[in-house]
Design a protein around this motif. Structure first.
Motif, PDB file in Angstrom:
ATOM      1  N   MET A 139      -3.444  -5.948   3.345  1.00 27.03           N
ATOM      2  CA  MET A 139      -3.443  -5.277   4.566  1.00 27.03           C
ATOM      3  C   MET A 139      -3.630  -3.844   4.675  1.00 27.03           C
ATOM      4  SD  MET A 139      -3.426  -8.390   6.201  1.00 27.03           S
ATOM      5  CE  MET A 139      -2.493  -8.511   7.730  1.00 27.03           C
ATOM      6  N   GLY A 140      -3.534  -3.298   3.655  1.00 24.44           N
ATOM      7  CA  GLY A 140      -3.636  -1.726   3.861  1.00 24.44           C
ATOM      8  C   GLY A 140      -4.968  -1.247   3.399  1.00 24.44           C
ATOM      9  N   GLY A 141      -5.421  -1.150   2.182  1.00 24.81           N
ATOM     10  CA  GLY A 141      -6.706  -0.162   2.208  1.00 24.81           C
ATOM     11  C   GLY A 141      -7.796  -1.140   2.273  1.00 24.81           C
ATOM     12  N   ALA A 142      -8.339  -1.520   1.015  1.00 25.20           N
ATOM     13  CA  ALA A 142      -9.865  -2.008   1.100  1.00 25.20           C
ATOM     14  C   ALA A 142      -9.653  -3.544   1.506  1.00 25.20           C
ATOM     15  CB  ALA A 142     -10.383  -1.599  -0.199  1.00 25.20           C
ATOM     16  N   GLY A 143      -8.596  -4.115   1.624  1.00 24.60           N
ATOM     17  CA  GLY A 143      -8.627  -5.713   1.717  1.00 24.60           C
ATOM     18  C   GLY A 143      -8.929  -6.592   0.479  1.00 24.60           C
ATOM     19  N   SER A 237       2.379   9.747   0.036  1.00 26.44           N
ATOM     20  CA  SER A 237       3.002   9.013  -1.133  1.00 26.44           C
ATOM     21  C   SER A 237       2.714   7.745  -1.171  1.00 26.44           C
ATOM     22  CB  SER A 237       4.695   9.275  -0.489  1.00 26.44           C
ATOM     23  OG  SER A 237       4.692   8.621   0.601  1.00 26.44           O
ATOM     24  N   GLY A 238       1.847   6.990   0.081  1.00 23.21           N
ATOM     25  CA  GLY A 238       1.484   6.015   0.145  1.00 23.21           C
ATOM     26  C   GLY A 238       0.395   5.414  -0.956  1.00 23.21           C
ATOM     27  N   CYS A 265       1.417  -3.258  -7.306  1.00 22.44           N
ATOM     28  CA  CYS A 265       1.647  -2.614  -5.996  1.00 22.44           C
ATOM     29  C   CYS A 265       1.116  -3.808  -4.960  1.00 22.44           C
ATOM     30  CB  CYS A 265       1.043  -1.535  -5.865  1.00 22.44           C
ATOM     31  SG  CYS A 265       1.919  -0.497  -4.946  1.00 22.44           S
ATOM     32  N   GLN A 266       1.873  -4.131  -3.894  1.00 28.02           N
ATOM     33  CA  GLN A 266       1.364  -4.800  -2.927  1.00 28.02           C
ATOM     34  C   GLN A 266       1.743  -4.251  -1.733  1.00 28.02           C
ATOM     35  OE1 GLN A 266      -0.460  -7.558  -2.731  1.00 28.02           O
ATOM     36  NE2 GLN A 266      -0.401  -8.461  -4.785  1.00 28.02           N
ATOM     37  N   ASN A 267       0.772  -4.320  -0.614  1.00 33.86           N
ATOM     38  CA  ASN A 267       1.119  -3.744   0.804  1.00 33.86           C
ATOM     39  C   ASN A 267       2.422  -4.715   1.474  1.00 33.86           C
ATOM     40  OD1 ASN A 267       0.511  -3.653   3.837  1.00 33.86           O
ATOM     41  ND2 ASN A 267      -0.093  -1.722   2.961  1.00 33.86           N
ATOM     42  N   THR A 348      -8.414  -5.423   7.755  1.00 37.25           N
ATOM     43  CA  THR A 348      -7.784  -4.224   7.245  1.00 37.25           C
ATOM     44  C   THR A 348      -7.572  -3.236   8.373  1.00 37.25           C
ATOM     45  OG1 THR A 348     -10.204  -3.822   6.955  1.00 37.25           O
ATOM     46  CG2 THR A 348      -9.103  -4.546   5.120  1.00 37.25           C
ATOM     47  N   CYS A 349      -7.878  -3.749   9.658  1.00 36.29           N
ATOM     48  CA  CYS A 349      -7.819  -2.527  10.411  1.00 36.29           C
ATOM     49  C   CYS A 349      -6.148  -2.363  10.917  1.00 36.29           C
ATOM     50  CB  CYS A 349      -8.393  -2.822  11.990  1.00 36.29           C
ATOM     51  SG  CYS A 349     -10.035  -3.113  11.658  1.00 36.29           S
ATOM     52  N   ASN A 350      -5.488  -1.363  10.370  1.00 33.59           N
ATOM     53  CA  ASN A 350      -4.183  -1.245  10.675  1.00 33.59           C
ATOM     54  C   ASN A 350      -3.747  -0.246  11.946  1.00 33.59           C
ATOM     55  OD1 ASN A 350      -5.179   1.076   9.325  1.00 33.59           O
ATOM     56  ND2 ASN A 350      -3.520   1.124   7.978  1.00 33.59           N
ATOM     57  N   CYS A 351      -4.742   0.533  12.036  1.00 28.83           N
ATOM     58  CA  CYS A 351      -4.671   1.409  13.407  1.00 28.83           C
ATOM     59  C   CYS A 351      -5.938   1.480  14.288  1.00 28.83           C
ATOM     60  CB  CYS A 351      -4.011   2.670  12.876  1.00 28.83           C
ATOM     61  SG  CYS A 351      -3.761   3.924  14.026  1.00 28.83           S
ATOM     62  N   LEU A 352      -5.689   1.822  15.329  1.00 26.13           N
ATOM     63  CA  LEU A 352      -6.945   2.219  16.193  1.00 26.13           C
ATOM     64  C   LEU A 352      -6.492   3.491  17.059  1.00 26.13           C
ATOM     65  CD1 LEU A 352      -9.556   2.110  17.743  1.00 26.13           C
ATOM     66  CD2 LEU A 352      -8.352   0.658  19.239  1.00 26.13           C
TER      67      LEU A 352
END
Ligand code: SF4
Ligand code: SF4
Ligand code: SF4
Ligand code: SF4
Lengths: 519, 203
Positions: A139-143, A237-238, A265-267, A348-352
């Motif tokens: 759910m973070g980067g490229a899905g 850092s993420g 590493c997992q989101n 993957t859209c964490n922010c608008l």
């Protein structure tokens, strides 16, 4: 208290996180129409398994995966499939791509799904399959499909499982909100993960600008052995490799994977999706998205059904369209702008982000590089951005690769500090794409050469075989003539033999099968 | 021995030089036989960089002959399918100036694949014989078709077709072929958005 280490470089952009944290996560509601792109992340697009006009129930699979790196899609709510057509999707290209359109009926009727509250009864492989069927992606980067990430080579032992809750990019608070409100689910998800990969220790890294989140997680994680590590707030850092270095003081080798040094590493958002899929039997049909920016009256975190058009979300947050200059999916550092508000939310859209022109002004024109070296100071991957910029302009692929262009995580720190406002990251992205294209073309031409050479060899062989066959037949015919006591033996006369050969060749060209008779 | 050398210094020096020449000559001769490389290594390297479309637009009957010609001093800018990037690679390898593509031999085009309008195909097999990479499937008097993944877009099958049923279709540009563009140096409306307004305001 676990010691934390530091990575090279990093910056401190203003955080702008408080705006969206004033209220708890709210369900965004069911929009009249959902737009589900068949391709939501890296890997092969899913393929639709429903027909236009069909009624679908919430949680029903509507598209199946088409390969190893591919995931199925599920209906986020009940409704009717009205179309399967090309719509603009949230992608930096602004292209259109095939989407399933669902007209929602507002009943939100569930299909019965399979849940496994006693997941320890299942083998890790069965759980991985369950996650694959539930469409769980990073759910973070490229899905990247979580199931693929979990299917590691059995020889590789994962020593440390790292859950990435740093959320270092400005404005985004989706994971922070999850930590505050769903600490127990995060921890349960992390335990399912650690049951699957069986690491020696599980660490959750959280930036220390989220004290409430850390407290909530620590409370939820008591007696589980899961360590919540507060890491200093410093962008980026993420980044996967950066967080691993902070927590373990080990560097992922250039071009390598975290698994090479025994880390996975997992989101953090993914752990909640895993929890929901396994414990509640709920496939990935919604996510938490931060909707923020000064063009909104009420920035906040929403639980959003996948496929919800941005327009609907914006209206829920009090959008003032006149003040807005661009819509950004993701954060201000690594996000991308989208052409219009009809684009849907995907996995993957964490922010608008809907900023005003004043808030995120368009960058001033780039000036020449003054070789100040600030970019190299902040680069978390210890690269030499000004050199890379130079080589990217000159298209010098070999030098770019030798200077480890592919270790660049595209964090944008270099662009952010550059006093000449050079859009450095864009050069790197373009250069990477160029190199990848070049490699692909090379592979293709190698393939074509293989086929061409094979064809040449085959033709040569066929010609040779034809000749030997003809020769053999001629010999046989001669032997036959000799046996039957023919008057003149052609083999004694070289001229005769040549004529016979020429005749044979002619006949052979017209009618190879009837050659023996004609000679 | 020493005495002899001191008596006839000139002859001794001559003898020594001739002897050394003979020894090294023999060594080199042996090395030439022992470590001989097959073929022309430079031509091979050049051939590796050519796109292997085998279209003949360069004026040679295929990529390999052109590679050999380049090794023999031919200009490097005659291959339209390879275009600028191949020229740049060749220039790199041979350490010569990268020239712009020689327009006489054609322009760099979007890659196309052949498409046979199947109802019109009479099954003459002429296209199969023309295809350098065996990308066409068919048999005499049967309908033919192109294996898209193998077709290099060389155009060679188009002319031989007696009923003109082969089209070259430019490959669709879509999500899979999208790449990040280089930033526009003039407008600088970059896709990456730095949080400039609050720059320096430490968090
Ligand atoms: S974008 Fe790449 S080069 Fe620039 S600071 Fe980040 S990692 Fe370094
Ligand atoms: S920060 Fe900008 S001006 Fe300074 S060296 Fe890097 S690219 Fe050049
Ligand atoms: S023009 Fe290029 S692709 Fe075509 S035959 Fe010549 S070298 Fe090969
Ligand atoms: S199918 Fe036609 S265009 Fe494609 S490689 Fe074969 S001959 Fe060339």
């Amino acid at each position: 208290m676990r010691t934390v280490f530091r990575f090279h470089g990093g910056i401190h952009p203003s955080e702008n996180k408080q705006q969206s944290l004033q209220t708890p996560i709210e369900f965004a509601g069911i929009p009249p129409e959902l737009v589900i792109p068949l391709s939501q992340h890296v890997g092969a697009p899913a393929s639709s398994v429903v027909a236009i006009g069909e009624r679908v129930l919430k949680g029903q699979m509507i598209a199946e995966s088409t390969g190893y790196i591919s995931l199925p899609l599920h209906a986020p709510t009940s409704g009717t499939i009205t179309a399967i057509e090309d719509r603009t999707i949230p992608h930096p290209s602004g292209y259109k791509a095939p989407c399933l359109i669902i007209a929602t009926d507002g009943e939100d009727e569930w299909q019965t799904t399979r849940c496994e509250p006693n997941y320890q009864d299942l083998t890790p492989a069965e759980l991985v399959q369950l996650l694959r069927d539930a469409g769980v992606a990073g759910m973070g980067g490229a899905g990247f499909p979580t199931a693929v990430k979990l299917s590691i080579n059995p020889d590789v032992h994962i020593e440390t499982l790292v859950i990435n809750g740093t959320e270092c990019e400005p404005y985004i608070t989706a994971d922070d909100a999850l930590m505050r409100e769903r600490g127990a689910q995060i921890i349960e998800g992390a335990r399912i993960l650690s049951y699957i990969i069986n690491p020696a220790r599980t660490l959750i890294g959280v930036e220390d600008n989220k004290p409430e989140g850390i407290a909530s997680l620590r409370y939820a994680a008591r007696d589980t052995g899961i360590d919540i590590v507060a890491v200093p707030t410093r962008y980026p850092s993420g980044g996967e490799k950066q967080l691993i270095e902070i927590l373990t003081n080990k560097q992922v080798p250039s071009g390598g994977l975290p698994a090479d040094i025994g880390v996975m590493c997992q989101n953090l958002g993914t752990t909640v999706a895993i929890h929901d899929a396994v414990i509640k039997g709920r496939p990935l049909i919604s996510r938490i998205t931060t909707v923020t920016g000064r063009s909104l009256d009420q920035p906040q975190n929403f639980e959003v059904l996948l496929g919800t058009p941005l327009r609907f979300l914006l209206s829920r947050a009090g959008y003032q369209g006149s003040t807005n200059n661009k819509l950004i999916i993701g954060g201000p550092m690594m996000g991308f702008t989208v052409p219009n508000a009809d684009v849907p939310v995907v996995k993957t859209c964490n922010c608008l982000l809907a900023p005003t022109e004043n808030e995120l002004p368009s960058p001033p024109p780039a000036k020449a590089c003054i070789r100040c070296g600030q970019c190299a100071e902040v680069c978390p991957a210890s690269l030499l951005p000004q050199q890379l910029f130079w080589f990217a302009q000159g298209n010098e692929h070999e030098k770019l690769e030798r200077h480890n262009l592919f270790d660049c995580i595209e964090c944008g720190s270099c662009s952010w500090v550059c006093p000449s406002h050079i859009p450095l990251v864009q050069y790197y992205r373009a250069a990477k794409a160029d190199i990848v294209l070049h490699r692909e073309n090379h592979l293709k031409s190698e393939h074509a050469r293989g086929r061409f050479e094979f064809r040449q060899a085959r033709i040569a062989r066929e010609v040779h075989e034809k000749q030997t066959r003809r020769e053999a037949r001629r010999q046989a015919a001669l032997a036959h003539n000799n046996d039957s006591g023919s008057i003149t033996s052609p083999s004694t006369d070289p001229v005769q033999a040549a004529i016979a050969r020429a005749k044979a060749r002619k006949a052979g060209q017209q009618k190879p099968r009837s050659e023996p008779e004609s000679s | 021995m020493l005495e002899l050398i001191s008596h006839y210094p000139l002859a001794a020096a001559l003898l020594a030089l001739v002897g050394m020449g003979a020894v090294f000559g023999a060594l080199l001769g042996y090395a030439d036989v022992r470590f001989r490389t097959e073929g022309d290594p430079i031509a091979d390297q050049i051939n590796n960089l050519l796109p292997q479309t085998q279209c003949g637009q360069c004026g040679y009957p295929g990529c390999r002959p052109y590679a050999e010609a380049i090794a023999g001093g031919e200009a490097i800018n005659k291959c339209p399918p390879g275009g600028e990037s191949t020229i740049a690679d060749l220039a790199d390898l041979l350490d010569v100036e990268a020239l712009p593509l020689d327009q006489e031999h054609g322009e760099e085009k979007v890659k196309a694949v052949a498409y046979i309008r199947e109802p019109e195909c009479i099954g003459c097999t002429k296209c199969i014989q023309a295809c350098p990479v065996d990308a066409i499937l068919g048999a005499a008097k049967q309908m033919h078709t192109v294996i898209v993944s193998e077709c290099t877009g060389c155009d060679l099958c188009v002319d031989p077709c007696p009923v003109d049923c082969i089209d070259m279709i430019p490959q669709a540009q879509g999500l899979h072929s999208w790449r990040w563009p280089l930033p526009d140096p003039v407008s600088s409306v970059a896709a990456i958005i730095a949080t400039d307004s609050n720059r320096g305001q430490a968090a």
